[in-house]
Design an enzyme around this catalytic site. Structure first.
Site, PDB file in Angstrom:
ATOM      1  N   HIS A 196       4.192   4.893   2.495  1.00 48.39           N
ATOM      2  CA  HIS A 196       4.494   4.709   1.076  1.00 48.39           C
ATOM      3  C   HIS A 196       3.775   5.804   0.295  1.00 48.39           C
ATOM      4  O   HIS A 196       3.133   6.689   0.897  1.00 48.39           O
ATOM      5  CB  HIS A 196       4.089   3.306   0.612  1.00 48.39           C
ATOM      6  CG  HIS A 196       2.681   2.919   0.995  1.00 48.39           C
ATOM      7  ND1 HIS A 196       1.577   3.523   0.458  1.00 48.39           N
ATOM      8  CD2 HIS A 196       2.208   2.015   1.896  1.00 48.39           C
ATOM      9  CE1 HIS A 196       0.480   3.004   0.979  1.00 48.39           C
ATOM     10  NE2 HIS A 196       0.841   2.085   1.866  1.00 48.39           N
ATOM     11  N   HIS A 248       0.210   6.818   1.237  1.00 48.87           N
ATOM     12  CA  HIS A 248       0.075   7.756   2.362  1.00 48.87           C
ATOM     13  C   HIS A 248       0.423   9.182   1.910  1.00 48.87           C
ATOM     14  O   HIS A 248      -0.250  10.142   2.295  1.00 48.87           O
ATOM     15  CB  HIS A 248       1.039   7.379   3.500  1.00 48.87           C
ATOM     16  CG  HIS A 248       0.747   6.056   4.137  1.00 48.87           C
ATOM     17  ND1 HIS A 248       1.564   4.966   3.992  1.00 48.87           N
ATOM     18  CD2 HIS A 248      -0.277   5.650   4.931  1.00 48.87           C
ATOM     19  CE1 HIS A 248       1.075   3.944   4.678  1.00 48.87           C
ATOM     20  NE2 HIS A 248      -0.049   4.328   5.240  1.00 48.87           N
ATOM     21  N   GLN A 256      -6.809  -3.087  16.983  1.00 46.24           N
ATOM     22  CA  GLN A 256      -7.426  -3.541  15.737  1.00 46.24           C
ATOM     23  C   GLN A 256      -6.783  -4.817  15.184  1.00 46.24           C
ATOM     24  O   GLN A 256      -7.115  -5.243  14.085  1.00 46.24           O
ATOM     25  CB  GLN A 256      -7.423  -2.423  14.700  1.00 46.24           C
ATOM     26  CG  GLN A 256      -6.074  -2.033  14.127  1.00 46.24           C
ATOM     27  CD  GLN A 256      -6.163  -0.799  13.247  1.00 46.24           C
ATOM     28  OE1 GLN A 256      -6.338   0.320  13.726  1.00 46.24           O
ATOM     29  NE2 GLN A 256      -6.051  -0.983  11.940  1.00 46.24           N
ATOM     30  N   GLY A 310      -7.778   6.591   2.868  1.00 49.28           N
ATOM     31  CA  GLY A 310      -7.656   6.028   1.524  1.00 49.28           C
ATOM     32  C   GLY A 310      -8.861   5.163   1.182  1.00 49.28           C
ATOM     33  O   GLY A 310      -9.431   4.498   2.046  1.00 49.28           O
ATOM     34  N   GLN A 350     -13.443   0.178   5.908  1.00 46.74           N
ATOM     35  CA  GLN A 350     -12.975   1.067   6.980  1.00 46.74           C
ATOM     36  C   GLN A 350     -13.522   2.484   6.780  1.00 46.74           C
ATOM     37  O   GLN A 350     -14.014   3.125   7.713  1.00 46.74           O
ATOM     38  CB  GLN A 350     -11.446   1.081   6.990  1.00 46.74           C
ATOM     39  CG  GLN A 350     -10.830   2.181   7.851  1.00 46.74           C
ATOM     40  CD  GLN A 350      -9.336   2.010   8.001  1.00 46.74           C
ATOM     41  OE1 GLN A 350      -8.896   1.160   8.754  1.00 46.74           O
ATOM     42  NE2 GLN A 350      -8.556   2.810   7.296  1.00 46.74           N
TER      43      GLN A 350
HETATM   44  O1  PAF Z   1      -5.764   2.318   7.753  1.00 43.09           O
HETATM   45  C1  PAF Z   1      -4.981   2.355   8.722  1.00 43.09           C
HETATM   46  O2  PAF Z   1      -3.769   2.535   8.563  1.00 43.09           O
HETATM   47  C2  PAF Z   1      -5.533   2.181  10.128  1.00 43.09           C
HETATM   48  O3  PAF Z   1      -6.596   1.296  10.135  1.00 43.09           O
HETATM   49  C3  PAF Z   1      -5.909   3.511  10.799  1.00 43.09           C
HETATM   50  C4  PAF Z   1      -7.020   4.215  10.052  1.00 43.09           C
HETATM   51  C5  PAF Z   1      -4.688   4.416  10.865  1.00 43.09           C
HETATM   52  C6  PAF Z   1      -6.398   3.261  12.228  1.00 43.09           C
HETATM   53  O4  PAF Z   1      -5.418   2.635  12.996  1.00 43.09           O
END
Ligand code: PAF
Length: 288
Positions: free
Chosen positions: A43, A46, A70, A156, A162
């Site tokens: 989107h 990104h 994850q 982001g 994260q």
């Molecule tokens: O934020 C995300 O889209 C994911 O956690 C990432 C950083 C691509 C890792 O899989």
């Protein structure tokens, strides 16, 4: 989605030999490479990270990988949105040089036994709600950094914890790569853009605007010096009345993620929130 000048051509790699070939070709013509790790369903959020990457380096690699490591057993791995064709078209239009699309078998071949754990920072907040989540994120990001040999990686600010975990990992493991952070992109009503927003029903989508509105109000009061605890309690109650179920709403120190009783007046605190709306978890944060 916003559009950017089309790249002349974009390479696509789906396995490690192809990735290494394409990275070597990029390195012959570009002095620096930026990586934007994504899970696809791209989107404008990104695309804003890709635009930052293009400013930061001469070549841009975007990875699309829905990382099973994850996701918890009860989470939405199977229904996570996937749109390879749409994503590749968006990447071409955004000027991406190389799309890295590994399969789970390429990323984690049978027998894979190594994971990366960032102790401390991975434990609170999202770590409580999603045990093991940041082990998965740190492991895949470490692999993506090593696989691509990028000089810069762009993340982001929307996923604040994260970002803190990845920055710590890069420092701790001496990974020779700079982390750049991109501001959260928002819908006109303030909702932070997310691939999962598409799962909100129209009624939930309307209700979701309460989250950024509440965050803005609380942040303004905290900046004015109001004590955090009563403000946060009142705000949680307001979210509940609006149909949201907060997992947490907290004022934290931006790097350590430790809880604060009041803002410090220097912009280093962060107001972080996660709330459930139907089957969707909404994450957001603001600097205070
Ligand atoms: O934020 C995300 O889209 C994911 O956690 C990432 C950083 C691509 C890792 O899989």
């Amino acid at each position: 989605m916003t559009t950017a000048p089309a790249a002349l051509s974009m390479a696509i790699a789906r396995d490690l030999p192809a990735l290494r070939r394409e990275i070597a070709a990029l390195r012959r013509r570009a002095a620096s490479v930026a990586l934007v790790p994504t899970m696809g369903a791209l989107h404008d959020g990104h695309l804003s990270l890709i635009a930052l990457a293009r400013q930061a380096a001469e070549a841009v690699v975007v990875s699309i990988f829905v990382n099973p490591l994850q996701f918890g057993a009860s989470e939405d791995l199977a229904r996570y949105p996937r749109d390879e064709e749409g994503d590749l078209a968006a990447l071409r239009a955004a000027g991406c040089d190389l799309a890295w699309l590994p399969t789970p078998e390429v990323m984690y071949p049978p027998g894979s036994a190594t994971t990366v754990e960032v102790a401390g920072l991975s434990a609170p907040w999202e770590g409580v709600q999603r045990p093991g989540h940041f082990r998965g994120v740190a492991t895949v990001c470490a692999k993506l950094f090593l696989q691509t040999g990028a000089d810069v990686a762009v993340f982001g600010e929307k996923d604040w914890q994260q970002l803190a975990v990845i920055r710590r990992m890069v420092r701790d493991l001496d990974i020779p790569l700079r982390i750049l952070r991109g501001p959260t992109m928002r819908e006109p009503d303030g909702l932070a853009m997310s691939s999962r927003n598409r799962f909100l029903s129209p009624a939930e989508r309307a209700a979701a605007a309460l989250l950024p509105a509440t965050l803005r109000e609380v942040a303004a009061a905290l900046r004015a010096g109001v004590a955090a605890a009563p403000m946060l309690q009142a705000a949680e109650a307001r979210l509940r009345q609006g149909g949201l179920v907060p997992d947490y709403l907290a004022l934290v120190e931006g790097e350590t993620l430790q809880e604060l009783e009041a803002a410090r007046g220097d912009g280093t605190a962060r107001l972080i929130v996660a709330a459930r709306l139907g089957t969707v978890r909404l994450l957001d944060n603001l600097s205070v």
